[in-house]
Design an enzyme around this catalytic site. Sequence first.
Site, PDB file in Angstrom:
ATOM      1  N   CYS A 266      96.008  12.453 -43.406  1.00 49.34           N
ATOM      2  CA  CYS A 266      95.852  13.821 -42.879  1.00 49.34           C
ATOM      3  C   CYS A 266      95.966  13.765 -41.360  1.00 49.34           C
ATOM      4  O   CYS A 266      95.065  14.203 -40.622  1.00 49.34           O
ATOM      5  CB  CYS A 266      94.532  14.429 -43.319  1.00 49.34           C
ATOM      6  SG  CYS A 266      94.163  14.207 -45.075  1.00 49.34           S
ATOM      7  N   ALA A 267      97.089  13.242 -40.874  1.00 45.86           N
ATOM      8  CA  ALA A 267      97.201  12.764 -39.493  1.00 45.86           C
ATOM      9  C   ALA A 267      97.354  13.854 -38.437  1.00 45.86           C
ATOM     10  O   ALA A 267      96.895  13.680 -37.304  1.00 45.86           O
ATOM     11  CB  ALA A 267      98.380  11.794 -39.388  1.00 45.86           C
ATOM     12  N   ALA A 268      98.043  14.956 -38.745  1.00 43.91           N
ATOM     13  CA  ALA A 268      98.301  15.969 -37.712  1.00 43.91           C
ATOM     14  C   ALA A 268      96.982  16.600 -37.260  1.00 43.91           C
ATOM     15  O   ALA A 268      96.033  16.689 -38.047  1.00 43.91           O
ATOM     16  CB  ALA A 268      99.249  17.036 -38.257  1.00 43.91           C
ATOM     17  N   PRO A 269      96.915  17.019 -35.998  1.00 46.51           N
ATOM     18  CA  PRO A 269      97.981  17.101 -34.995  1.00 46.51           C
ATOM     19  C   PRO A 269      98.363  15.789 -34.334  1.00 46.51           C
ATOM     20  O   PRO A 269      99.313  15.744 -33.561  1.00 46.51           O
ATOM     21  CB  PRO A 269      97.399  18.072 -33.959  1.00 46.51           C
ATOM     22  CG  PRO A 269      95.939  17.863 -34.048  1.00 46.51           C
ATOM     23  CD  PRO A 269      95.650  17.604 -35.487  1.00 46.51           C
ATOM     24  N   GLY A 270      97.624  14.692 -34.591  1.00 49.40           N
ATOM     25  CA  GLY A 270      98.109  13.387 -34.177  1.00 49.40           C
ATOM     26  C   GLY A 270      97.375  12.700 -33.046  1.00 49.40           C
ATOM     27  O   GLY A 270      97.779  11.612 -32.639  1.00 49.40           O
ATOM     28  N   GLY A 271      96.322  13.292 -32.520  1.00 51.03           N
ATOM     29  CA  GLY A 271      95.599  12.649 -31.433  1.00 51.03           C
ATOM     30  C   GLY A 271      95.080  11.277 -31.819  1.00 51.03           C
ATOM     31  O   GLY A 271      95.231  10.304 -31.068  1.00 51.03           O
ATOM     32  N   LYS A 272      94.493  11.178 -33.005  1.00 50.92           N
ATOM     33  CA  LYS A 272      93.948   9.897 -33.450  1.00 50.92           C
ATOM     34  C   LYS A 272      95.074   8.912 -33.753  1.00 50.92           C
ATOM     35  O   LYS A 272      94.934   7.709 -33.523  1.00 50.92           O
ATOM     36  CB  LYS A 272      93.046  10.109 -34.668  1.00 50.92           C
ATOM     37  CG  LYS A 272      91.860  11.038 -34.380  1.00 50.92           C
ATOM     38  CD  LYS A 272      91.074  11.336 -35.638  1.00 50.92           C
ATOM     39  CE  LYS A 272      90.011  12.393 -35.393  1.00 50.92           C
ATOM     40  NZ  LYS A 272      90.590  13.734 -35.077  1.00 50.92           N
ATOM     41  N   ASP A 329      90.765  11.469 -41.556  1.00 52.76           N
ATOM     42  CA  ASP A 329      90.313  12.670 -40.844  1.00 52.76           C
ATOM     43  C   ASP A 329      90.507  13.827 -41.820  1.00 52.76           C
ATOM     44  O   ASP A 329      91.524  14.497 -41.815  1.00 52.76           O
ATOM     45  CB  ASP A 329      91.144  12.847 -39.570  1.00 52.76           C
ATOM     46  CG  ASP A 329      90.633  13.981 -38.699  1.00 52.76           C
ATOM     47  OD1 ASP A 329      89.536  14.498 -38.981  1.00 52.76           O
ATOM     48  OD2 ASP A 329      91.326  14.342 -37.737  1.00 52.76           O
ATOM     49  N   CYS A 382      85.702  17.485 -38.622  1.00 55.74           N
ATOM     50  CA  CYS A 382      85.325  18.300 -37.466  1.00 55.74           C
ATOM     51  C   CYS A 382      84.506  19.501 -37.936  1.00 55.74           C
ATOM     52  O   CYS A 382      84.792  20.642 -37.613  1.00 55.74           O
ATOM     53  CB  CYS A 382      86.547  18.746 -36.670  1.00 55.74           C
ATOM     54  SG  CYS A 382      87.794  19.631 -37.630  1.00 55.74           S
TER      55      CYS A 382
END
Length: 450
Positions: A266-272, A329, A382
């Site tokens: 569940c990678a987007a938006p990609g900060g991590k 995430d 979050c």
Amino acid sequence: MTQSDNRGGGRRRPPDRGAQQSGRRGPPVSGVEPRRAACEIVTRVCEAHQPLAAVLDGEDSGLEPRDAALARAIARITVRRRGDIDWCLANLMDKALPKRAEAVRSILRISAAQLLFMRQADHAAVNVAVALLKGDAATGGFAGLANAVLRRLIRERDLLLARLPVEANTPGWLWERWVATYGEANAAAIAAIHREEPGLDLAFAAPSPLPEGAERLPTGGARLPAGAVTEIEGYAAGSWWVQDVAAQLPATLLGDVAGRHILDLCAAPGGKTMQLAASGARVTAVEIDAGRAARLRENLARTRLADRVDVVVGDALQAEGTYDGVLLDAPCSATGTMRRQPDVAWAKTKADITALSRVQKDLLRHAAARLAPGGSLVYATCSIEPEEGEAQLRFVAKFLPELTLEPITDGPAAAFATEEGAMRTLPHMALEGTDLRGLDGFFAARFRRN
């Protein structure tokens, strides 16, 4: 004021600008166009339930830059203080507007936002509201009501603001949950900080000098006052990306990832994802939404990290392979992000939390199956709802015996460690070693596969 039930997106546009400009209903009123644009944004967010960030990203009002900036500022503060505005207006009206009076409600909201929180010229705000309403036959009948309500608001403004309860800006069901979970004092502090415009947090692709005016964050990132992202030093060079300081913490729980293969679900938006790649990991980033995956690829290209990441468009529950570490995430209610996304408060329901907690359990099962023996799994949301955080520790302990909780005792996340050994941030908390306060509400826990 009551929230519209019109969830079908069939919104009424604010009054036709041609009718206003024609002069049929009197001489032109200065400042109408930016307020019209603000009204359109607010209607789309508050009535058609579109995300504020998406509306602002796609908004093209055709206005001059100064007027466009004013429209966005009015819209943002209207959405941020929506509950407060509705509380004040409800105290000035004998009965709520009809549910389908979307345009009227939006005009009153943006006008009240200016009078209460922007302190623009009182007469101008009232005159523009009346002009917008009279510019459309469908709303013209409300012009007298708006004129009376807004002029009374001016007279009683100070008294209303003095009486304004801190919980007015939070949906009642959320307020009750926060009081039950965190106590009334913490609930009030969360609600209060949601009224404030947050700063801009950055994470860096490599050790870098701070942009002018920035303050260093415990994660190694930086915080700036809110502003235009593309104008900040280092944007074009790809030196950094925007990421709330709390969102920077979960990836640090994987420790030294250099040379390790990490699955980012569940990678987007990609900060991590970019954090992991910048730390030397090989990353397989799975994202089900093709549009969000494309945005992730764009950010990876700008930060020159694309060669370390394989972006896969697909369902996280279908991810295959075995990895040294997994960062999950998980999709969640996002109630921890309301400082930055104030529309979230009015877009979620209790049912969303229940449904999402079930999805999170399925994802935890699958993430555990993708983890090599001895590898680490970091679960993060979050959300500040316990079903999406602390309760999942009990689920893992009961149903996933192959995972052992590893207490968080060092690194920047340790400042927010719970008695159970997980990480919990709340929006009003201060950042250790700084004078800064305010961050997204996050939960994170680290497990090791036996």
